[in-house]
Design a protein around this motif. Structure first.
Motif, short mmCIF file in Angstrom:
data_model
loop_
_atom_site.label_atom_id
_atom_site.label_comp_id
_atom_site.label_asym_id
_atom_site.label_seq_id
_atom_site.Cartn_x
_atom_site.Cartn_y
_atom_site.Cartn_z
N ARG A 185 -3.08 7.88 -40.18
CA ARG A 185 -2.06 7.98 -39.16
C ARG A 185 -0.77 8.40 -39.88
O ARG A 185 -0.21 7.63 -40.66
N ILE A 186 -0.36 9.61 -39.63
CA ILE A 186 0.75 10.20 -40.38
C ILE A 186 1.87 10.61 -39.43
O ILE A 186 1.70 11.48 -38.58
N GLU A 187 3.00 9.96 -39.59
CA GLU A 187 4.15 10.25 -38.74
C GLU A 187 4.89 11.47 -39.25
O GLU A 187 4.68 11.92 -40.38
N HIS A 188 5.83 11.95 -38.42
CA HIS A 188 6.66 13.07 -38.87
C HIS A 188 8.09 12.87 -38.40
O HIS A 188 8.34 12.54 -37.25
N VAL A 189 9.01 13.01 -39.35
CA VAL A 189 10.42 13.06 -38.96
C VAL A 189 10.82 14.52 -39.01
O VAL A 189 10.86 15.13 -40.08
N GLU A 235 14.17 3.95 -35.30
CA GLU A 235 13.32 4.21 -34.14
C GLU A 235 11.86 3.86 -34.46
O GLU A 235 11.16 3.26 -33.64
N LEU A 236 11.45 4.21 -35.66
CA LEU A 236 10.06 3.92 -36.03
C LEU A 236 9.80 2.42 -36.06
O LEU A 236 8.75 1.94 -35.62
N LEU A 237 10.79 1.70 -36.56
CA LEU A 237 10.65 0.25 -36.66
C LEU A 237 10.47 -0.39 -35.30
O LEU A 237 9.82 -1.43 -35.15
N SER A 240 5.61 -0.22 -31.67
CA SER A 240 4.65 -1.31 -31.82
C SER A 240 3.67 -1.02 -32.96
O SER A 240 3.40 -1.88 -33.80
N ASP A 241 3.14 0.17 -33.00
CA ASP A 241 2.29 0.48 -34.14
C ASP A 241 2.80 1.73 -34.83
O ASP A 241 3.36 2.62 -34.20
N ARG A 242 2.68 1.73 -36.10
CA ARG A 242 3.15 2.91 -36.84
C ARG A 242 2.17 3.26 -37.93
O ARG A 242 1.37 2.42 -38.38
N GLY A 256 17.66 8.70 -46.26
CA GLY A 256 18.15 7.77 -45.24
C GLY A 256 17.01 6.97 -44.64
O GLY A 256 17.14 5.77 -44.38
N PHE A 257 15.91 7.64 -44.48
CA PHE A 257 14.73 7.02 -43.87
C PHE A 257 14.22 5.87 -44.74
O PHE A 257 14.05 4.74 -44.28
N MET A 258 14.01 6.15 -46.01
CA MET A 258 13.48 5.13 -46.93
C MET A 258 14.46 3.98 -47.06
O MET A 258 14.07 2.81 -47.14
N HIS A 259 15.71 4.32 -47.10
CA HIS A 259 16.73 3.31 -47.29
C HIS A 259 16.71 2.29 -46.16
O HIS A 259 16.74 1.07 -46.38
#
Lengths: 337, 337
Positions: A185-189, A235-237, A240-242, A256-259
Motif C-alpha cells: 500500500r503506497i501513498e503519494h504526496v 492529513e495522512l495521520l 484511519s488506515d494508511r 516537511g512530511f517526514m518531520h
DNA sequence: CAGCCCGATGTGAGCGATCACATGCCACCC
DNA sequence: GGGTGGCATGTGATCGCTCACATCGGGCTG
C-alpha cells in the motif's frame, strides 16, 4: 587595464586598418568563403588590434536575428528550475548565444502572452519555458510563432519542441523500488495539480501500482513546499488506515512530511517508508537521509541548449532522448517484513 | 489568435496610416512634448490598429542604449542568488527593462572580463553582479566602465554601487542571541573565504564576541554546501574542547552540521546550540527546526532594480539603506544552564 | 587568342529607429 | 502691419551592420 569608454571600433575602422572594404571584413566575421587566406589574416590582425567586436544591435537590425534565446520562468526559486536556468546560461555562452530571462509572476494567459510578444519583438531566436504549469502552456498553445518554442515538461505536447527529464519513468522507478521491497500500500504526496511534472509523477505512481495489481489510494495534495509536505502528513495521520510507504513528489515536501510524521511519533523508515524526488543537495542530511530519485538538472540545461542549436539549424530535428532519473538509496526506505 | 508571423509594422507604416510623418510618431512613442492632442490620438489609434511596437534593435543602434540590464551570476543554484535573480527579473518587467543573464562558471579574471565585454558590446545599461566572490570583484575593479556596476555584497567597496543585505549586522544579531542566552564559547562555521558575504558574517561573529569580551576560537571552514557543513562537524568533533553554541554561516551547512553531530551522539540543542543564516524554506523542518537569521531576498531583488533605475537617472544617487536580517527563533538553540 | 566563367573584392542600398535641423503657421506686440 | 517667437510638424542624415549586385582579373577552354 584598458578603459572600455572609448568609442567602439566599427567594421569600417577595421576595413581601413586592414586596407580592404567593409564587406570583406564582414565576410571574415561571418566565416564566408571566397576570401584569400592572406586577406583573411590581415583582417584578423586588424580586428585583434582594435579589439573589435561586431555590434549586436546593428546585426540584429538587419538580419532580424539576435543570437538571443529567451527563457521564461514561471516558477519560484526552486532548486530544479534554478539549476536548469543556470545550466542553460552556461551552455549558451560557448555557443555564442545570449540569454534573456523573464519571470512572469502570474501564469494568466494575458501576462504570458505579453511577455512572449516582447520576446518576439526582440527577435529572440527561440523561447524556452521552464517549470511549465499547464496553464502557461495553455496560454502558449494559442500563439502562432515562427520561432521554436521549447518547453521543459514531460507530457510531450504536440506543437512544441520539448525536452525533459522523464518524470513518468522516474516515478515508476521510485514506486517499483518500494514494491520490490514488499510494500503493497503506497501513498503519494503529489505536487500542485497545475504542474505537468507533478501530473507525470502522479501518473507514473498510478500506472506502476496498477501494473502490480495494487489499487492506488487517494493521493495527498501538496504544492512543492516543505509546508505543504507537512500538511500532507497531517492529513495522512487523520486517515484511519494508511500505507506502509509513501512516494513524495519532491524532496522539499518529503522533508516537511517526514518531520511532521516524526513529531507525531511515526518513525521513518521503521513505521513508514518515504521516497522523494529530485535529490537536492540537502537530501542526504535529512533525518533520516532521504532515498530519492536523482535528476541531473545541469545536464538537462546543457542538453536543452544543444537541442536548441540543432532545431535552429533544422526545425524538424527530433527531440533528444530523455534523461531518466536514477535511484539514490539512503535510509528513508525499509523492506517490509 | 492572431499569428505573430506577419512582418512587424514599422514606424513608417504607423505614420502613413495616421497621416503624419515618422518623426511625429517617434515623438508620440517617446512622450515628447509639442504634439497636438488630436494628432497624438490619431497616432495612438494607428499604433493600436497595427499593434505596433518599436524595434529594440533599431532603437539600440541609434541611441546606444538597450533598455537591458545584465546580470552576472557567479554562484551556483543556491537559494539566495536564485531568489535575488528572480526578484530582479520580476521588477525589471514593469520598469520596461529587459534582463540578460550570464553565468560565468569560473571566477578567473579573464572569463569574467570577457563576459563584461560582451555585455558592454550589447549596450546594456547596467551590470549587476550577484554572489560576488572577492575574486570576481577583483577582476571587475580593473575595468573602467561608463555604465553603473552594481554588486550585491556587503563590504561596500569604493567604486561600485552596491546594494546588499547587512550581513555584518545580521551576524552580530545571531551571535548576540547566543550570548544573551548565556553562551560564552561560540564556534563559527564560515562560508568559503573567497565569498564577501562569508567574510562579513565572519567579521560580525568576531566583533560581537570581541565586544562581549569573549575570545573567538578558530573558525571552521565550509563552502556553503551541506557536505561542507558535515565536514565541519567532523572537524569540530575532533577538537579536545568545543563551545556550547555554533553560529553556522548558512542554513545548508547547518543542516549537514547538525546531522553529523547527531550521528555522533551530540544532540542539538541539548548538547550544543546551532544558529543558521538565510532562513531557507526547509529550515523550519530540520531536525531540530533551525533557529536562523531570515533574509528577504525577494525584497532585495526588487530594491536592486529600484536603486538601479535611480542610478540611471542620477549617477550620484545614494545607496539605499540596507535590509537587516531578522532573527527567527525555532528549536536549535537553548539557553545555557 | 577570343570568350567565358569563377573566385576575390568592392559599392551602394536598406534594416527601423532617433537626432539635428528646417519649415510653416499663427499669435502677439509695438 | 511687419518683425518675432514659439509651437507643431516634416526632412534628411545617421547608427553599424548584411545583402544583392557590380567589377575586376586570371586561368581554362575550344
Amino acid at each position: 587595464m584598458k578603459a572600455l569608454k572609448t568609442r567602439q571600433a566599427t567594421i569600417f575602422d577595421v576595413a581601413r586598418l586592414a586596407g580592404v572594404s567593409h564587406q570583406t571584413v564582414s565576410r571574415v566575421l561571418n566565416d564566408l568563403p571566397n576570401v584569400r587566406p592572406t586577406t583573411r589574416d590581415k583582417v584578423e590582425v586588424a580586428i585583434r588590434q582594435l579589439s573589435y567586436t561586431p555590434s549586436p544591435a546593428a546585426r540584429a537590425l538587419v538580419t532580424r536575428r539576435s543570437a538571443t534565446i529567451a527563457v521564461l520562468n514561471t516558477g519560484a526559486a526552486d532548486f530544479g528550475p534554478a539549476s536548469i536556468a543556470i545550466g542553460l546560461c552556461e551552455a549558451a555562452g560557448p555557443a555564442n548565444y545570449t540569454v534573456t530571462m523573464s519571470n512572469s509572476g502570474g501564469s494568466d494567459p494575458e501576462s504570458i502572452r505579453s511577455v512572449i510578444v516582447q520576446f518576439v519583438r526582440q527577435n529572440v531566436e527561440a523561447i524556452v519555458v521552464i517549470a511549465a504549469r499547464s496553464a502557461s502552456l495553455e496560454a502558449l498553445s494559442g500563439i502562432d510563432l515562427d520561432i521554436p518554442l521549447l518547453t521543459i515538461e514531460s507530457a510531450g505536447r504536440p506543437g512544441f519542441h520539448s525536452v525533459s527529464l522523464d518524470q513518468y519513468r522516474g516515478a515508476r522507478l521510485a514506486v517499483r523500488h518500494l514494491i520490490d521491497l514488499g510494500h503493497t500500500r503506497i501513498e503519494h504526496v503529489a505536487g500542485p495539480s497545475d504542474s505537468l511534472d507533478a501530473l507525470e509523477r502522479l501518473r507514473g505512481w498510478r500506472d506502476e501500482l496498477g501494473e502490480a495489481g495494487i489499487a492506488a489510494p487517494r493521493p495527498l495534495q501538496g504544492s512543492w513546499t516543505p509546508d505543504s509536505g507537512s500538511d500532507a502528513a497531517t492529513e495522512l495521520l487523520a486517515r484511519s488506515d494508511r500505507g506502509t510507504a509513501v512516494f513524495v513528489a519532491n524532496d522539499q515536501m518529503a522533508l516537511g512530511f517526514m518531520h511532521t510524521l516524526e513529531r507525531a511519533g511515526i518513525h521513518v523508515p521503521d513505521d513508514i517508508s518515504v521516497i522523494g524526488y529530485d535529490d537536492i543537495p540537502e537530501a542526504a542530511y535529512f533525518t533520516p537521509p532521504l532515498t530519492t530519485m536523482k535528476q541531473d538538472f545541469d545536464a538537462l540545461g546543457r542538453q536543452i541548449m544543444g537541442h536548441l542549436l540543432e532545431v535552429l539549424r533544422d526545425p524538424a530535428a527530433p527531440s533528444p532522448t530523455r534523461f531518466v532519473p536514477s535511484l539514490v538509496v539512503r535510509e528513508s526506505v525499509r523492506a517490509l517484513r
